[in-house]
Scaffold this active site. Sequence first.
Site, mmCIF file in Angstrom:
data_model
loop_
_atom_site.group_PDB
_atom_site.id
_atom_site.type_symbol
_atom_site.label_atom_id
_atom_site.label_comp_id
_atom_site.label_asym_id
_atom_site.label_seq_id
_atom_site.Cartn_x
_atom_site.Cartn_y
_atom_site.Cartn_z
ATOM 1 C CG ASP A 1 -1.896 -1.066 1.312
ATOM 2 O OD1 ASP A 1 -1.970 -1.854 0.361
ATOM 3 O OD2 ASP A 1 -2.617 -1.132 2.329
ATOM 4 C CG HIS B 1 2.262 -0.026 4.299
ATOM 5 N ND1 HIS B 1 2.092 -1.065 5.176
ATOM 6 C CD2 HIS B 1 1.076 0.624 4.233
ATOM 7 C CE1 HIS B 1 0.847 -1.055 5.621
ATOM 8 N NE2 HIS B 1 0.207 -0.040 5.071
HETATM 9 ZN ZN LIG Z 1 -2.389 3.146 3.347
#
Ligand SMILES: [Zn+2]
Length: 234
Positions: free
Chosen positions: A48, A191
């Site tokens: 992400d 991430h």
């Molecule tokens: Zn996020």
Amino acid sequence: MDAFAYPAIPVAASAFLAWGVRGRASNVFASSIWRGARDRPAVALTFDDGPSEGTPRILEILARHQVRATFFQCGANVERLPAVARAVAQGGHGIGNHSHTHPLFCLRTPTGIEEELRRAQETIEARTGVRPAWFRAPFGARWFGLSRAQKRLQLAGVMWTAIGYDWNLKAEGVVERLAARVSNGAILCLHDGRQLRAKPDIGVTVAAVERLVPMLLDRGYKLETVSQLLCPTI
Ligand SMILES: [Zn+2]
């Protein structure tokens, strides 16, 4: 009625609301998928908050092991680093929508939420040529209006089976956490950016991926994109 029951009502209501907003399997505000089928030894690595300046380091590790992942990109980051966003698509990876500016949807209006999804969708498609089919809510938080926005944009919600806390833990902690929670059909969340920050330090994520990918392959898992994991006949 027992007087002691009264305080339990607001507590239960707020606990339900918290689960409805953040719970990986909650369908209260919008439905989300949080794992694939358990009958195949396949897992999906997802990233992400990208693209970021560090994303190419992750692409290099994935390419070295010839595996694919899915990147839930923020539209604003795609605008900032369009070449990196394109490199993700060119590497054969999946691209999902992670909103335009990574806001917390709670208390936002349904129109504002739809606008966030639409801007990201248009930006990602214009810059990479990929129109995402999957959406992951910023902070994993769903709210009123998200369900309608997802439907209008033909986006399916995807949460995760296990999250690495790679913005908070050390690399070995991230690897241990995910290694303990992985199973057939798992969707793992890491991430490759840090919200909209420019030049974020994603050293922990890179180090974790460096160890995690060979470990998962050694354990016999196939690493697939979210689309391959959830729709294996495509
Ligand atoms: Zn996020």
